[in-house]
Design an enzyme around this catalytic site. Sequence first.
Site, PDB file in Angstrom:
ATOM      1  N   GLU A 180      -0.491  -3.600   3.519  1.00  0.00           N
ATOM      2  CA  GLU A 180       0.489  -3.542   2.430  1.00  0.00           C
ATOM      3  C   GLU A 180       1.927  -3.638   2.930  1.00  0.00           C
ATOM      4  OE1 GLU A 180      -0.638  -0.053   0.172  1.00  0.00           O
ATOM      5  OE2 GLU A 180      -2.627  -0.851  -0.219  1.00  0.00           O
ATOM      6  N   ASN A 183      -3.664  -7.009   5.625  1.00  0.00           N
ATOM      7  CA  ASN A 183      -4.368  -6.719   4.375  1.00  0.00           C
ATOM      8  C   ASN A 183      -3.345  -6.349   3.302  1.00  0.00           C
ATOM      9  OD1 ASN A 183      -6.955  -6.065   3.079  1.00  0.00           O
ATOM     10  ND2 ASN A 183      -6.359  -3.897   3.218  1.00  0.00           N
ATOM     11  N   HIS A 210      -7.845  -5.262  -6.084  1.00  0.00           N
ATOM     12  CA  HIS A 210      -7.924  -4.195  -7.096  1.00  0.00           C
ATOM     13  C   HIS A 210      -7.538  -4.835  -8.420  1.00  0.00           C
ATOM     14  CE1 HIS A 210      -8.678  -1.071  -4.207  1.00  0.00           C
ATOM     15  NE2 HIS A 210      -7.633  -1.454  -3.490  1.00  0.00           N
ATOM     16  N   GLU A 218     -11.265  -4.833  -0.843  1.00  0.00           N
ATOM     17  CA  GLU A 218     -11.268  -3.581  -1.626  1.00  0.00           C
ATOM     18  C   GLU A 218     -11.570  -3.838  -3.093  1.00  0.00           C
ATOM     19  OE1 GLU A 218      -7.732  -1.220  -0.896  1.00  0.00           O
ATOM     20  OE2 GLU A 218      -7.654  -1.788   1.220  1.00  0.00           O
ATOM     21  N   ASP A 227     -12.403  -3.891  -6.780  1.00  0.00           N
ATOM     22  CA  ASP A 227     -12.851  -3.129  -7.947  1.00  0.00           C
ATOM     23  C   ASP A 227     -12.214  -3.755  -9.181  1.00  0.00           C
ATOM     24  OD1 ASP A 227     -10.231  -1.991  -7.714  1.00  0.00           O
ATOM     25  OD2 ASP A 227     -11.019  -0.134  -6.858  1.00  0.00           O
TER      26      ASP A 227
HETATM   27  O1  G2I Z   1      -5.064   3.335  -3.228  1.00  0.00           O
HETATM   28  C1  G2I Z   1      -6.196   2.523  -3.234  1.00  0.00           C
HETATM   29  C2  G2I Z   1      -6.333   1.750  -1.946  1.00  0.00           C
HETATM   30  C3  G2I Z   1      -5.244   0.713  -1.823  1.00  0.00           C
HETATM   31  N1  G2I Z   1      -5.334  -0.036  -0.592  1.00  0.00           N
HETATM   32  C4  G2I Z   1      -5.439   0.740   0.619  1.00  0.00           C
HETATM   33  C5  G2I Z   1      -6.497   1.793   0.514  1.00  0.00           C
HETATM   34  O2  G2I Z   1      -6.511   2.604   1.662  1.00  0.00           O
HETATM   35  C6  G2I Z   1      -6.330   2.643  -0.708  1.00  0.00           C
HETATM   36  O3  G2I Z   1      -7.406   3.589  -0.713  1.00  0.00           O
HETATM   37  C7  G2I Z   1      -7.154   4.794  -1.315  1.00  0.00           C
HETATM   38  C8  G2I Z   1      -8.360   5.706  -1.202  1.00  0.00           C
HETATM   39  O4  G2I Z   1      -9.489   5.090  -1.804  1.00  0.00           O
HETATM   40  C9  G2I Z   1      -8.085   7.015  -1.915  1.00  0.00           C
HETATM   41  O5  G2I Z   1      -9.152   7.948  -1.688  1.00  0.00           O
HETATM   42  O6  G2I Z   1      -6.053   5.410  -0.776  1.00  0.00           O
HETATM   43  C10 G2I Z   1      -5.690   6.537  -1.545  1.00  0.00           C
HETATM   44  C11 G2I Z   1      -4.337   7.024  -1.092  1.00  0.00           C
HETATM   45  O7  G2I Z   1      -3.389   6.004  -1.278  1.00  0.00           O
HETATM   46  C12 G2I Z   1      -6.777   7.596  -1.422  1.00  0.00           C
HETATM   47  O8  G2I Z   1      -6.476   8.717  -2.225  1.00  0.00           O
HETATM   48  C13 G2I Z   1      -6.278   9.898  -1.566  1.00  0.00           C
HETATM   49  C14 G2I Z   1      -5.794  10.933  -2.569  1.00  0.00           C
HETATM   50  O9  G2I Z   1      -4.605  10.442  -3.163  1.00  0.00           O
HETATM   51  C15 G2I Z   1      -5.539  12.208  -1.872  1.00  0.00           C
HETATM   52  O10 G2I Z   1      -5.187  13.171  -2.826  1.00  0.00           O
HETATM   53  C16 G2I Z   1      -6.776  12.643  -1.082  1.00  0.00           C
HETATM   54  O11 G2I Z   1      -6.481  13.786  -0.303  1.00  0.00           O
HETATM   55  O12 G2I Z   1      -7.474  10.358  -0.946  1.00  0.00           O
HETATM   56  C17 G2I Z   1      -7.218  11.506  -0.165  1.00  0.00           C
HETATM   57  C18 G2I Z   1      -8.481  11.860   0.647  1.00  0.00           C
HETATM   58  O13 G2I Z   1      -9.557  12.123  -0.197  1.00  0.00           O
END
Ligand code: G2I
Length: 463
Positions: free
Chosen positions: A161, A202, A238, A266, A268
């Site tokens: 990003e 990415n 996404h 990724e 969805d």
């Molecule tokens: O945001 C969606 C994705 C966008 N591209 C990069 C990816 O790395 C990103 O993945 C997401 C995860 O799927 C989420 O699970 O990244 C998020 C953060 O930007 C992740 O969310 C975080 C929550 O916001 C936190 O509260 C939590 O502690 O996941 C953390 C771990 O469970």
Amino acid sequence: MRTLRHGLPLTSLFTGAATVGALLLAAPGAHAADPPLRDLAAAQGKVVGTAVTSSKLSGTYADIAGREFNSLTPGNAMKWESVEPSQGSYNWSAADRVVDFAEAHDQQVRGHTLVWHSQNPSWLTNGNWTPDQLRTLLHDHIDTEVGRYKGRLASWDVVNEAFNEDGTLRSDLWSDNLGSGYIADALTWAHAADPGAKLYINDYNVEGVNAKSDGLYDLVRSLKQDGVPIDGVGLQAHLILGQVPSTLQQNIQRFADLGVDVAITELDVRMQLPSDSGKLTRQAADFKSVVSACTAVTRCVGVTVWGFADSDSWIPDVFDGYGAATPYDGDYQPKPAYSAIAEALGGTGDTGGGDGGGDGGGGTPPEGCTAAYSVVNQWNTGFTGQVTLSCSGASLSSWRAHWTFGAGQHLTQAWNAGCSQSGAEVSCANASYNGTVPDGGSVTFGFNASWSGSNPVPEVTLG
Ligand code: G2I
């Protein structure tokens, strides 16, 4: 043999072909339900992956992750805040668990992610670093993490990003302090730490041809010209229901033409809740067009979904009122999107009634029906086996097959049958679609299992 890091596991190609072959032999009238997505994908020379939450890798979640996908991306476990929550103090347990699971299931791993503006530890973001110090920290982070998994990961999302929506470079910790050169540096350092891993940049909102993907395109072209080790571009995807960009395939192709691989990393497709059958049908069409755009381009290596089940998706937490963005519902039942992915990978879209469990059967097997067990492929920790039931002068209408593992082998997944193991005893029953073994016909089912020491072939009994 082990997974080939740069392509597909040959075993998957082989078991994919074997499974399809077995289905062609199925009884007349039985519908040709698809094998798992990973077998369909492997037969196309593609990867089908999922992001996983490390702590959830047990029970049904693990069964599906292992059975359906030939690639895993740790959703959070490899991010900087996860692996080095305080400076110099590392926690690899969640990341290791994903990598170990993948190896036990003959899956690739996509490392995610090394340089990002988000999910960095607060000691890093709150520090008052000089550019030189920050550069050293970034170098050491990449060197340590990539080095730890050297030889075990197929690819890395090295830079995540980095762009604004208008195609200019995002202002963040990295570009503000190190200039745009941090991208080439990160790729170079990652390559030094694991020369065999495919290195990606990415981003999101770069699926179609637009200002942001133009910026990314220009960067990749100049990195290639400068001889920087970049192997691929990740399009996160996404997406919003009904909004697959019409230029997706064209965009994939233009990156491929630069001489890099492309991965959908990724995927969805979110919708406004509640879902209904019309939206789920539309969503299936969207999944299908994304996967088809990838299969249409040779250098598109495959598609990873960002969580395979709606209960494991980031969408409801971030987009108020939206959800249902993945191919399985919250109860781990496949949605129309699952069948659509299968179809785009060359399957029929027939799930055969879901999760593959057989429904009983038993009785004394007739003479004339036999079971043959074989090890199709074996690697250092696991193996793929198959059992073929054949009848001649008799037939079976619903069957069970049993055996005893003689050396501590343990079943990890099965397809075309519902199998369970208790101690050393394994019991498999037909799936809903292959209970009949006709006179003169056969049915094959397959499984993966772990082994160590030795792997003797057991005798299989029917009934
Ligand atoms: O945001 C969606 C994705 C966008 N591209 C990069 C990816 O790395 C990103 O993945 C997401 C995860 O799927 C989420 O699970 O990244 C998020 C953060 O930007 C992740 O969310 C975080 C929550 O916001 C936190 O509260 C939590 O502690 O996941 C953390 C771990 O469970």
